[in-house]
Design a protein around this motif. Structure first.
Motif, PDB file in Angstrom:
ATOM      1  N   CYS A  76      46.293  43.691  47.007  1.00 25.17           N
ATOM      2  CA  CYS A  76      45.362  42.946  46.157  1.00 25.17           C
ATOM      3  C   CYS A  76      44.280  43.915  45.700  1.00 25.17           C
ATOM      4  CB  CYS A  76      44.687  41.818  46.927  1.00 25.17           C
ATOM      5  SG  CYS A  76      45.805  40.711  47.772  1.00 25.17           S
ATOM      6  N   ASP A  77      44.025  43.970  44.397  1.00 27.87           N
ATOM      7  CA  ASP A  77      42.895  44.769  43.921  1.00 27.87           C
ATOM      8  C   ASP A  77      41.583  44.105  44.310  1.00 27.87           C
ATOM      9  OD1 ASP A  77      44.463  46.754  42.682  1.00 27.87           O
ATOM     10  OD2 ASP A  77      44.694  45.499  40.905  1.00 27.87           O
ATOM     11  N   LYS A  78      41.601  42.785  44.336  1.00 33.64           N
ATOM     12  CA  LYS A  78      40.409  42.020  44.679  1.00 33.64           C
ATOM     13  C   LYS A  78      40.850  40.749  45.386  1.00 33.64           C
ATOM     14  CE  LYS A  78      35.899  41.356  43.728  1.00 33.64           C
ATOM     15  NZ  LYS A  78      34.878  41.999  44.455  1.00 33.64           N
ATOM     16  N   ILE A  79      40.172  40.406  46.472  1.00 38.10           N
ATOM     17  CA  ILE A  79      40.418  39.145  47.157  1.00 38.10           C
ATOM     18  C   ILE A  79      39.222  38.249  46.871  1.00 38.10           C
ATOM     19  CG2 ILE A  79      40.717  37.983  49.375  1.00 38.10           C
ATOM     20  CD1 ILE A  79      42.078  40.571  50.371  1.00 38.10           C
ATOM     21  N   LEU A  80      39.500  37.096  46.335  1.00 37.93           N
ATOM     22  CA  LEU A  80      38.453  36.137  45.970  1.00 37.93           C
ATOM     23  C   LEU A  80      38.557  34.923  46.881  1.00 37.93           C
ATOM     24  CD1 LEU A  80      39.139  36.356  42.146  1.00 37.93           C
ATOM     25  CD2 LEU A  80      37.211  37.401  43.344  1.00 37.93           C
ATOM     26  N   HIS A  81      37.463  34.622  47.561  1.00 37.81           N
ATOM     27  CA  HIS A  81      37.418  33.459  48.443  1.00 37.81           C
ATOM     28  C   HIS A  81      36.666  32.343  47.721  1.00 37.81           C
ATOM     29  CE1 HIS A  81      39.006  35.823  51.734  1.00 37.81           C
ATOM     30  NE2 HIS A  81      38.117  36.747  51.444  1.00 37.81           N
ATOM     31  N   LYS A  82      37.377  31.321  47.349  1.00 36.12           N
ATOM     32  CA  LYS A  82      36.794  30.169  46.672  1.00 36.12           C
ATOM     33  C   LYS A  82      36.524  29.078  47.704  1.00 36.12           C
ATOM     34  CE  LYS A  82      37.061  32.323  42.846  1.00 36.12           C
ATOM     35  NZ  LYS A  82      35.842  32.931  42.347  1.00 36.12           N
ATOM     36  N   ASP A 122      42.067  30.843  48.438  1.00 34.05           N
ATOM     37  CA  ASP A 122      41.864  32.290  48.368  1.00 34.05           C
ATOM     38  C   ASP A 122      42.843  32.866  47.351  1.00 34.05           C
ATOM     39  OD1 ASP A 122      39.897  32.283  50.345  1.00 34.05           O
ATOM     40  OD2 ASP A 122      41.334  32.641  51.955  1.00 34.05           O
ATOM     41  N   ILE A 123      42.369  33.895  46.632  1.00 38.64           N
ATOM     42  CA  ILE A 123      43.157  34.503  45.570  1.00 38.64           C
ATOM     43  C   ILE A 123      43.348  35.984  45.846  1.00 38.64           C
ATOM     44  CG2 ILE A 123      43.250  35.046  43.096  1.00 38.64           C
ATOM     45  CD1 ILE A 123      41.287  32.656  42.687  1.00 38.64           C
ATOM     46  N   CYS A 124      44.575  36.448  45.762  1.00 43.28           N
ATOM     47  CA  CYS A 124      44.899  37.868  45.753  1.00 43.28           C
ATOM     48  C   CYS A 124      45.084  38.217  44.278  1.00 43.28           C
ATOM     49  CB  CYS A 124      46.175  38.113  46.542  1.00 43.28           C
ATOM     50  SG  CYS A 124      46.829  39.787  46.386  1.00 43.28           S
ATOM     51  N   ILE A 130      52.535  41.825  51.519  1.00 43.93           N
ATOM     52  CA  ILE A 130      51.626  42.918  51.946  1.00 43.93           C
ATOM     53  C   ILE A 130      50.294  42.397  52.486  1.00 43.93           C
ATOM     54  CG2 ILE A 130      51.877  45.245  51.059  1.00 43.93           C
ATOM     55  CD1 ILE A 130      51.291  44.414  48.388  1.00 43.93           C
ATOM     56  N   ALA A 131      49.349  43.177  52.980  1.00 44.39           N
ATOM     57  CA  ALA A 131      48.165  42.790  53.757  1.00 44.39           C
ATOM     58  C   ALA A 131      47.085  41.983  53.052  1.00 44.39           C
ATOM     59  CB  ALA A 131      47.543  44.039  54.347  1.00 44.39           C
ATOM     60  N   PHE A 132      47.231  40.716  53.091  1.00 46.86           N
ATOM     61  CA  PHE A 132      46.261  39.783  52.516  1.00 46.86           C
ATOM     62  C   PHE A 132      46.039  38.712  53.562  1.00 46.86           C
ATOM     63  CE2 PHE A 132      46.046  35.636  50.156  1.00 46.86           C
ATOM     64  CZ  PHE A 132      44.769  35.764  49.659  1.00 46.86           C
ATOM     65  N   THR A 133      44.814  38.536  53.993  1.00 44.28           N
ATOM     66  CA  THR A 133      44.537  37.500  54.979  1.00 44.28           C
ATOM     67  C   THR A 133      43.718  36.396  54.323  1.00 44.28           C
ATOM     68  OG1 THR A 133      42.567  38.661  55.748  1.00 44.28           O
ATOM     69  CG2 THR A 133      44.614  39.065  56.949  1.00 44.28           C
ATOM     70  N   LEU A 158      48.874  36.019  44.099  1.00 43.28           N
ATOM     71  CA  LEU A 158      49.172  34.826  44.866  1.00 43.28           C
ATOM     72  C   LEU A 158      47.884  34.097  45.194  1.00 43.28           C
ATOM     73  CD1 LEU A 158      48.614  35.116  48.211  1.00 43.28           C
ATOM     74  CD2 LEU A 158      50.534  36.645  47.982  1.00 43.28           C
ATOM     75  N   VAL A 159      48.034  32.830  45.496  1.00 44.88           N
ATOM     76  CA  VAL A 159      46.921  31.971  45.880  1.00 44.88           C
ATOM     77  C   VAL A 159      47.358  31.192  47.115  1.00 44.88           C
ATOM     78  CG1 VAL A 159      45.507  29.987  45.199  1.00 44.88           C
ATOM     79  CG2 VAL A 159      46.017  31.772  43.528  1.00 44.88           C
TER      80      VAL A 159
END
Length: 165
Positions: free
Chosen positions: A29-35, A39-41, A13-16, A51-52
């Motif tokens: 993703c409830d939250k997308i975290l950019h490290k 990147d974390i979904c 599903i839509a995670f970039t 997913l990471v």
């Protein structure tokens, strides 16, 4: 030559991610975290990553081999309180704290290593999976990175998360 390594099949599903610029992954993703290096979904419902995505530079594998001894699992304060998981959540559950973005891939940079120990990058894994098969998969990723110099990796969870707690 760039290679994409998909470790676990999952529903898309839509995670970039900047690490997969030409892919649009169809996942909620409830939250997308950019490290710094991945990147974390993230799912607030399950308090675990779905997913990471990360890039591995084969030239940096084994560049410094910084120790992980002083690193501790920590909550990710970039998540709302209701979404956070804590290391103590794993106490007496029978599950290991499994890294989706592995520490050993980023052992050339202490700041990135610390991010791999954030609980937002951790999923429950049965000890036999985490310590045997998953360790072999992580080693395989490093071998492929040395061989191809630049690979992209997607790791994700599967199964019924509701039954792990």
């Amino acid at each position: 030559m760039k290679k994409l390594l998909l470790l676990i099949p999952f529903l898309l599903i839509a995670f970039t991610s900047k690490y997969l610029p030409n892919y649009n992954i169809d996942i909620h993703c409830d939250k997308i975290l950019h490290k710094k290096a991945f990147d974390i979904c993230y799912s607030c419902k399950w308090k675990t990553p779905i997913l990471v995505v990360y890039k591995v530079d084969g030239n940096l594998i084994d560049a410094k081999n910084l120790s992980r001894k002083s690193l501790r699992f920590r909550p990710d304060y970039n998540l709302p309180t209701k979404c956070r998981s804590y290391s103590k959540d794993y106490s007496r559950t029978g599950f290991d704290r499994g890294h989706l973005a592995p520490n050993a891939v980023f052992d050339y940079n202490r700041a990135i290593q610390k991010e791999t120990f954030l609980m937002s990058n951790i999923a429950p894994q049965k000890p036999q999976l985490n310590r045997r098969l998953w360790a072999k998969i992580e080693k395989f990723v490093r071998i492929q990175a040395r061989k191809y110099k630049d690979i992209r990796v997607i790791t994700g969870v599967c199964g019924s998360l509701g039954h792990t707690w």
